[in-house]
Design an enzyme around this catalytic site. Structure first.
Site, short mmCIF file in Angstrom:
data_model
loop_
_atom_site.label_atom_id
_atom_site.label_comp_id
_atom_site.label_asym_id
_atom_site.label_seq_id
_atom_site.Cartn_x
_atom_site.Cartn_y
_atom_site.Cartn_z
N CYS A 147 0.73 -1.37 -0.24
CA CYS A 147 0.19 -0.02 -0.16
C CYS A 147 1.35 1.49 -0.13
O CYS A 147 0.95 2.19 -0.82
CB CYS A 147 -1.49 0.35 1.58
SG CYS A 147 -2.10 -1.36 1.07
N1 LIG Z 1 -3.03 -5.78 2.12
C1 LIG Z 1 -3.95 -4.68 1.99
O1 LIG Z 1 -3.18 -4.80 3.81
C2 LIG Z 1 -4.66 -3.35 1.63
C3 LIG Z 1 -5.34 -2.37 2.61
C4 LIG Z 1 -6.07 -1.94 1.78
C5 LIG Z 1 -5.76 -1.75 -0.19
N2 LIG Z 1 -5.74 -3.28 -0.11
C6 LIG Z 1 -6.16 -3.22 -1.61
O2 LIG Z 1 -7.57 -4.19 -1.62
C7 LIG Z 1 -6.80 -4.61 -3.29
C8 LIG Z 1 -6.84 -6.43 -2.97
O3 LIG Z 1 -5.82 -6.13 -1.92
P1 LIG Z 1 -5.14 -7.61 -1.52
O4 LIG Z 1 -3.52 -7.17 -0.59
O5 LIG Z 1 -6.71 -8.14 -1.14
O6 LIG Z 1 -4.95 -8.11 -2.78
P2 LIG Z 1 -4.40 -10.39 -2.60
O7 LIG Z 1 -3.41 -10.94 -3.37
O8 LIG Z 1 -4.29 -10.80 -1.40
O9 LIG Z 1 -6.03 -11.17 -2.88
C9 LIG Z 1 -6.05 -10.91 -4.30
C10 LIG Z 1 -7.13 -11.85 -4.36
O10 LIG Z 1 -8.10 -11.39 -6.03
C11 LIG Z 1 -7.83 -12.80 -6.48
N3 LIG Z 1 -8.25 -12.80 -7.68
C12 LIG Z 1 -7.07 -11.58 -8.59
N4 LIG Z 1 -7.61 -11.62 -9.86
C13 LIG Z 1 -8.30 -11.91 -10.06
C14 LIG Z 1 -9.68 -11.34 -11.00
N5 LIG Z 1 -9.40 -11.03 -11.97
N6 LIG Z 1 -11.05 -12.06 -10.41
C15 LIG Z 1 -11.47 -12.41 -8.77
N7 LIG Z 1 -10.32 -13.02 -8.63
C16 LIG Z 1 -8.57 -12.04 -8.57
C17 LIG Z 1 -5.94 -13.62 -6.89
O11 LIG Z 1 -6.24 -15.12 -6.01
C18 LIG Z 1 -6.13 -13.31 -4.28
O12 LIG Z 1 -6.44 -14.03 -4.12
C19 LIG Z 1 -5.62 -3.92 -3.66
O13 LIG Z 1 -5.99 -3.00 -4.43
C20 LIG Z 1 -4.82 -3.39 -3.36
O14 LIG Z 1 -4.21 -2.41 -2.88
C21 LIG Z 1 -4.57 -3.84 0.59
#
Ligand SMILES: NC(=O)c1ccc[n+]([C@@H]2O[C@H](COP(=O)([O-])OP(=O)(O)OC[C@H]3O[C@@H](n4cnc5c(N)ncnc54)[C@H](O)[C@@H]3O)[C@@H](O)[C@H]2O)c1
Length: 421
Positions: free
Chosen positions: A262
């Protein structure tokens, strides 16, 4: 429950899975969609792949009727669909919204009148209306009229046991007042407090403001740490003293660089938007990037200085890295500044080993880094040790009494053999 008893969450990672857990506990009939068959299979068998969600949590929601799937047809049965897919950065090209567009295409195929679609993935302001809505409208339904759309930034703080999804206020903004209301109705059942933004762009900007604020303030103390070392001033002590001011000051701490998925990434979404839309730079972000990105090299210079004091070259010296994850007490090594520190040390010919209670094996560009058997023997064999991540499991007494010179990049240690960043 008054509204939205059926929920579909797309993307079951660090953001989507905690949402599914909280919603299932709140009584929603939750379905999780993920493009990874391994993630889906693991979850359906009660195994979590996310630090903050225990296997027991997954078993609990399975018993409440939660199902994970790769097939998107369940979207047609949902009242609310939330998109939590990744939005990585494609270098200078800006955010990669392929996964958001892919999720939107799946939703469009099954979209029903009256449904609420919420985007939670982090992205630049304008994405919901300019990217998500047009894809959803390929369904033939009109956004804000036939179905509802909102944005709600995710504020998950991995490893934080005090502030969880439930007790961290959730910001929501819809494309119409009714969309906003539908999103408020949904999130009010999942979290303790909902904050309504003026519109969808303000909700998108909230996330970027929060993370840009952190990024810039970390850069401020990182730059100060460098000249404080030369001026022989203990910046950590100055931060401790400044933190006693009950107003107008929030503490930020220096470190070996910014990590995670992030803080180092999100401000780029904003500067990319400003540059491509308005043609000028977001100068604060550029400066912060430059300072924070330079920290691993600065850490390596400080390691060289410590070895120099012992009349040793970095080449062939044994350097022990303590804590290689991007954050204390979190097992995630993605985007960790430890990677750049280790890479630079290897490039300069040092022998690098590591110890991390949360990481079993660690490779840098396919080179397996030796994990030492225990803290004591690792310190004994090293000419210099570097505390990169102050995991609570590290025994501070063992580190400071080892007799090995230690560079403390976290301000967590004190003793005659300890030098702070
Ligand atoms: N991890 C954090 O602390 C955090 C905090 C705030 C915001 N975010 C944001 O949230 C969003 C998700 O982040 P995350 O950390 O959960 O990611 P992550 O990589 O942990 O998980 C994402 C999931 O989505 C799945 N995926 C990917 N493409 C896909 C698709 N086309 N259709 C369905 N599933 C799909 C992946 O297999 C994975 O399991 C991002 O935009 C990130 O910037 C993350």
């Amino acid at each position: 429950m008054t509204v939205a008893s059926k929920l579909v969450v797309i993307g079951l990672g660090y953001v989507g899975l905690p949402l599914v857990v909280e919603a299932a506990r709140a009584g929603f009939q939750a379905i999780g969609l993920d493009s990874s068959e391994r993630v889906v299979e693991d979850l359906n068998q009660g195994r979590s792949h996310v630090d903050d969600v225990a296997d027991a949590d997954v078993s609990e929601i399975l018993s409440r009727g939660f199902v994970a799937a790769t097939d998107a047809s369940s979207i047609a049965t949902a009242d609310t669909v939330v998109i939590c897919v990744p939005t990585p950065l494609d270098g200078d090209l800006g955010p990669n919204l392929d996964a958001v567009q892919d999720a939107a295409r799946h939703i469009a195929k099954h979209l029903q009148p009256g449904q609420l679609v919420v985007l939670e993935s982090t992205t630049y302001p304008g994405t919901t209306e300019e990217v998500l809505v047009p894809v959803l409208e390929t369904s033939g339904l009109v956004a804000g009229q036939d179905f509802h759309v909102a944005y709600s930034p995710e504020r998950i703080d991995p490893g934080n046991t005090r502030f969880t999804l439930r007790n961290t206020p959730k910001v929501v903004g819809g494309i119409t007042p009714l969309s906003t209301q539908r999103a408020v109705d949904f999130y009010s059942q999942v979290v303790d407090e909902v904050v309504v933004s003026a519109g969808v762009k303000e909700a998108e900007m909230t996330k970027l403001l929060e993370n840009t604020y952190r990024h810039i303030n970390i850069a401020l103390v990182n730059e100060m740490a460098q000249f404080c070392a030369e001026l022989e001033i203990d910046l950590w002590d100055a931060i401790r003293c400044a933190s006693s001011k009950p107003f107008g000051f929030s503490p930020f701490f220096p470190g070996p660089g910014v990590g995670g998925h992030c803080i180092p990434i999100d401000p780029n979404y904003l500067s990319h938007r400003v540059q491509t839309r308005l043609g000028y730079a977001f100068r604060f972000v550029e400066l912060a990037q430059e300072i924070n990105a330079g920290m691993p090299a600065y850490v390596v210079r400080r390691i060289q200085d410590l070895l120099n004091d012992q009349a040793l070259p970095l080449r062939n010296s044994q350097v022990l890295l303590m804590g290689v994850t991007y954050k204390a007490d979190v097992a995630d090594v993605r985007e960790s500044p430890a990677v750049d520190v280790a890479q630079a040390l290897l490039d300069l010919g040092a022998t690098v080993s590591f110890i991390d209670p949360l990481v079993d094996s660690w490779a840098i560009a396919d080179i397996e880094i030796e994990k030492v058997a225990d803290l004591k023997s690792g310190l004994r064999e090293a000419q210099v040790a570097v505390l990169l991540q102050a995991h609570s499991a590290f025994d501070r007494d063992v580190i400071v009494s080892s007799g090995t010179c230690v560079l403390d990049t976290r301000g967590a240690l004190s003793g005659p053999m300890v030098v702070r960043l």
